[in-house]
Design an enzyme around this catalytic site. Structure first.
Site, PDB file in Angstrom:
ATOM      1  N   HIS A  39       0.818  -1.222   0.000  1.00 36.92           N
ATOM      2  CA  HIS A  39       0.000   0.000   0.000  1.00 36.92           C
ATOM      3  C   HIS A  39       0.849   1.267   0.000  1.00 36.92           C
ATOM      4  O   HIS A  39       0.545   2.229  -0.707  1.00 36.92           O
ATOM      5  CB  HIS A  39      -0.977  -0.046   1.180  1.00 36.92           C
ATOM      6  CG  HIS A  39      -1.966  -1.166   1.040  1.00 36.92           C
ATOM      7  ND1 HIS A  39      -2.308  -1.995   2.077  1.00 36.92           N
ATOM      8  CD2 HIS A  39      -2.647  -1.630  -0.046  1.00 36.92           C
ATOM      9  CE1 HIS A  39      -3.186  -2.901   1.641  1.00 36.92           C
ATOM     10  NE2 HIS A  39      -3.395  -2.698   0.364  1.00 36.92           N
ATOM     11  N   ASP A  86      -9.932  -3.166  -0.439  1.00 38.72           N
ATOM     12  CA  ASP A  86      -9.551  -3.324   0.973  1.00 38.72           C
ATOM     13  C   ASP A  86      -9.247  -1.988   1.627  1.00 38.72           C
ATOM     14  O   ASP A  86      -9.170  -1.903   2.857  1.00 38.72           O
ATOM     15  CB  ASP A  86      -8.359  -4.282   1.109  1.00 38.72           C
ATOM     16  CG  ASP A  86      -7.155  -3.828   0.309  1.00 38.72           C
ATOM     17  OD1 ASP A  86      -6.713  -2.674   0.463  1.00 38.72           O
ATOM     18  OD2 ASP A  86      -6.628  -4.638  -0.483  1.00 38.72           O
ATOM     19  N   ASP A 124     -17.477  -0.809 -12.316  1.00 32.63           N
ATOM     20  CA  ASP A 124     -16.460  -1.397 -13.183  1.00 32.63           C
ATOM     21  C   ASP A 124     -15.377  -0.353 -13.456  1.00 32.63           C
ATOM     22  O   ASP A 124     -15.645   0.660 -14.111  1.00 32.63           O
ATOM     23  CB  ASP A 124     -17.141  -1.841 -14.488  1.00 32.63           C
ATOM     24  CG  ASP A 124     -16.168  -2.493 -15.465  1.00 32.63           C
ATOM     25  OD1 ASP A 124     -14.934  -2.283 -15.332  1.00 32.63           O
ATOM     26  OD2 ASP A 124     -16.641  -3.205 -16.368  1.00 32.63           O
ATOM     27  N   ASP A 134      -4.908  -0.940  -8.563  1.00 34.19           N
ATOM     28  CA  ASP A 134      -4.645  -1.921  -7.503  1.00 34.19           C
ATOM     29  C   ASP A 134      -5.527  -3.130  -7.790  1.00 34.19           C
ATOM     30  O   ASP A 134      -6.530  -3.376  -7.126  1.00 34.19           O
ATOM     31  CB  ASP A 134      -4.976  -1.281  -6.150  1.00 34.19           C
ATOM     32  CG  ASP A 134      -4.809  -2.248  -4.988  1.00 34.19           C
ATOM     33  OD1 ASP A 134      -4.290  -3.367  -5.204  1.00 34.19           O
ATOM     34  OD2 ASP A 134      -5.209  -1.884  -3.867  1.00 34.19           O
ATOM     35  N   THR A 188      -6.273  -7.349  -9.018  1.00 34.71           N
ATOM     36  CA  THR A 188      -5.808  -8.722  -8.849  1.00 34.71           C
ATOM     37  C   THR A 188      -4.937  -9.076 -10.055  1.00 34.71           C
ATOM     38  O   THR A 188      -4.689  -8.248 -10.936  1.00 34.71           O
ATOM     39  CB  THR A 188      -7.019  -9.679  -8.779  1.00 34.71           C
ATOM     40  OG1 THR A 188      -7.811  -9.480  -9.949  1.00 34.71           O
ATOM     41  CG2 THR A 188      -7.864  -9.406  -7.553  1.00 34.71           C
ATOM     42  N   GLU A 189      -4.502 -10.323 -10.095  1.00 33.10           N
ATOM     43  CA  GLU A 189      -3.744 -10.801 -11.253  1.00 33.10           C
ATOM     44  C   GLU A 189      -4.626 -10.725 -12.499  1.00 33.10           C
ATOM     45  O   GLU A 189      -5.848 -10.663 -12.390  1.00 33.10           O
ATOM     46  CB  GLU A 189      -3.344 -12.280 -11.052  1.00 33.10           C
ATOM     47  CG  GLU A 189      -2.738 -12.592  -9.713  1.00 33.10           C
ATOM     48  CD  GLU A 189      -1.586 -11.697  -9.401  1.00 33.10           C
ATOM     49  OE1 GLU A 189      -0.503 -11.960  -9.924  1.00 33.10           O
ATOM     50  OE2 GLU A 189      -1.758 -10.708  -8.661  1.00 33.10           O
ATOM     51  N   PRO A 207     -11.908 -10.921 -13.036  1.00 34.39           N
ATOM     52  CA  PRO A 207     -12.408  -9.582 -13.333  1.00 34.39           C
ATOM     53  C   PRO A 207     -11.331  -8.592 -13.764  1.00 34.39           C
ATOM     54  O   PRO A 207     -11.645  -7.536 -14.298  1.00 34.39           O
ATOM     55  CB  PRO A 207     -13.073  -9.151 -12.019  1.00 34.39           C
ATOM     56  CG  PRO A 207     -12.493 -10.032 -10.961  1.00 34.39           C
ATOM     57  CD  PRO A 207     -12.151 -11.322 -11.646  1.00 34.39           C
TER      58      PRO A 207
END
Lengths: 276, 276
Positions: free
Chosen positions: A63, A87, A138, A156, A158-159, A163
Site C-alpha cells: 500500500h 480493501d 467497473d 490496484d 488482482t492478477e 475480473p
C-alpha cells in the site's frame, strides 16, 4: 477445526502454506471467490480466487509503495483515482498527502469492501473519510468515461485473471491516458519477474507506446509470489527519478522512504532486461 | 514416487512448498541432514536440516550478491576466504575477478561439496580451478588460526542452528578482524528481517563494535524465507557506498549491477531501523 493449513499454489509447482487459526468468511461473490481467514503468521488475510491479496502483517509494503511513489512524483496531486483496492489500504496511504482533495475508489466487487471493513479495519478504516468517494463499479468503464479528470491513477488490481483481465490491456492504458490530466501519472501493480516475466515485458512495451515516461520499480512483499513485486509507472510529464528533494515531506511509513523511492527503480539485471 | 511435495516450514506457521520430480540423495552427514532433490519449479535443490540452501534456478542471486559487493568494494582483493559455501557458488563468482590470486574455501562438511559437484555441476564446477584451495575443516577454527592473511572473507553459512551457531558470535567477528589484512572487509549472510529481526539487530551491534564501517544490504531470493535476504558487511577501511566509478569492471551477472551495488544498501524503513 484446528491443524488447518492454507496453501496458495503460486505456480503449478510452487506455493506458500500457512497455518490458519480460523476461517472468518468464505463467499462466491458475483465476481470471484472471497475468503477471509485469521492466520498464525500474518494476522487476518484476504484471498480472492485462492490468491493472497493482503495480510495485516505485510500489507504496509504494497500500500505504501503503490501510493507514495506516484504521489511524491506529481508536484500537486489533488485528484486521485484508485481502481480496485477495495480493501482500502491504498486509500489510507493516499490520504497521508495533504495535497489530495479528493480520492475516488472504484472497485467492481462491493463484497471486498464490506468484508475488509469488517475483518481488516486498520486497512479499510479510512474508506469513510470525507475526502473519499467509494463507488462499486467497473473500473474499466469508469476510466473509459473519464476525461482530463485525475492527477494520479492507481491500478490496484488482482492478477490478470477473472475480473482484472481488462486491466492489463493497451486499451485500458490508453483510457488511463485520456482520464488523466495533461501532467498526470499512473501506477499499476504488474506481478513478479520470476514467474511472470512475459507479462512485465508486455506491459512495459504497451505503456511505452502511450506514455513518454515509463518506469518499473520493485518492493519486497513476502506473501506474494517470489517476494519481489513490480509496479509500472506511466507518466505524461513528471519522472519519478527526478523528484526534487524539497518535494518530499515527512510521512509516517514502515517501508517507504525518500531514499528508497529512487533506489526501488534500480533493478536486478534480469528484471532490467525486461524493460528494454 | 509421483505427487511428492517438499514443504519447508520457514517459521512454525509459514512455509514454502514445491513439487518434486525425484529425490536424488538423502544422508545424515556428521554435521547435518543433507537432501538433494530435483524440483519442477527450481531445478535441482540442496536442503540442509530441512532448509533450502540453493537451487539451480535462483542461486545466482545469493552467490553474486555475496561475492561482488565486497570484491568491488576492496581496491585489490588478492586473497579471499569463503567460510561454508561448499556448493561452490560463491567461489564461482569470486573467480570472475581477475585480481583474485587465491580463493580458499573452508567447509566443515565434505558431503556438501561431494554432492554439489555431482548434482549442481554448474554451481560447483569451479571448485577444481587452480586458484582455489578447498579444505574440509572447521571454519571457526580456521579463522581463529589465521592472522593478517585475507583481503576479503565471506561467510556463506547456514542459519545459526547446528554447525553454524559459532558463526554468529562476537568472538567469531573478532577472529575475522584478526584474520583480515589491515584494510580487509568481510561479508556474512544474516537472514531475513521479517522473521529474524532480532538476529540482524544483534549482528549489527556486534559488528559495529569491531569494524569502523558496518553496513547492511539486501537481495531478493525467492526460495528463502520472506524473499528478502540481508547481508552484513564489516570493513576496516573501505566503504561499499564509496566505491569509485572506475573501480567497477564489466562482469557477467544476472542480478548484480554496479548501480544495484549501491541501491541494495538503501533499506526499507523497518529494516533500516534494525541497524540504528
Amino acid at each position: 477445526m484446528s491443524g488447518l493449513w492454507y496453501t496458495e499454489k503460486q505456480t503449478e509447482n510452487f506455493g506458500i502454506t500457512m497455518k490458519i487459526k480460523q476461517t472468518l468468511h468464505t463467499e462466491q461473490t458475483d465476481f470471484q471467490y472471497l475468503e477471509m481467514a485469521e492466520t498464525e503468521e500474518w494476522g487476518n488475510m484476504l484471498f480472492l480466487d485462492g490468491m493472497v491479496m493482503t495480510s495485516q502483517r505485510d500489507e504496509f509494503v504494497y500500500h505504501e509503495m503503490v501510493a507514495h511513489v506516484p504521489l511524491f512524483t506529481h508536484p500537486n496531486p489533488e485528484t486521485v483515482l484508485v481502481v480496485g483496492g477495495g480493501d482500502g489500504g491504498v486509500i489510507r496511504e493516499v490520504l497521508k498527502h495533504p495535497e489530495v482533495k479528493k480520492a475516488t475508489l472504484v472497485d467492481i466487487d462491493g463484497k471486498v469492501i464490506e468484508y475488509s471493513k469488517k475483518y481488516l479495519p486498520e486497512i479499510a478504516g479510512k474508506l469513510e473519510d470525507e475526502r473519499v468517494d467509494v463507488r462499486v463499479d467497473d473500473g474499466f468503464m469508469h476510466i473509459a468515461n473519464s476525461e482530463n479528470e485525475y492527477d494520479v491513477i492507481m491500478v490496484d488490481s488482482t492478477e490478470p485473471v477473472g475480473p482484472a483481465v481488462n486491466l492489463f490491456t493497451k486499451g485500458f492504458y490508453a483510457g488511463i491516458a485520456k482520464a488523466l490530466k495533461e501532467d498526470g501519472i499512473f501506477v499499476a501493480q504488474t506481478d513478479n519477474p520470476w514467474f511472470k516475466a512475459d507479462l512485465i515485458r508486455e506491459v512495459q512495451r504497451d505503456v511505452k507506446e502511450i506514455f513518454p515516461v515509463t518506469r518499473l520499480y520493485t518492493a519486497n512483499i513476502p506473501t506474494y509470489p517470489s517476494g519481489l513485486w513490480t509496479f509500472t509507472i506511466g507518466s505524461k510529464k513528471h519522472d519519478p527519478l527526478e523528484v526534487k528533494e524539497d518535494r518530499f515531506h515527512d510521512i509516517d511509513t514502515k517501508y517507504y522512504t525518500k531514499e528508497l523511492h529512487k533506489a526501488s527503480f534500480v533493478l536486478p539485471k534480469f528484471v532490467k532486461d525486461l524493460t528494454e
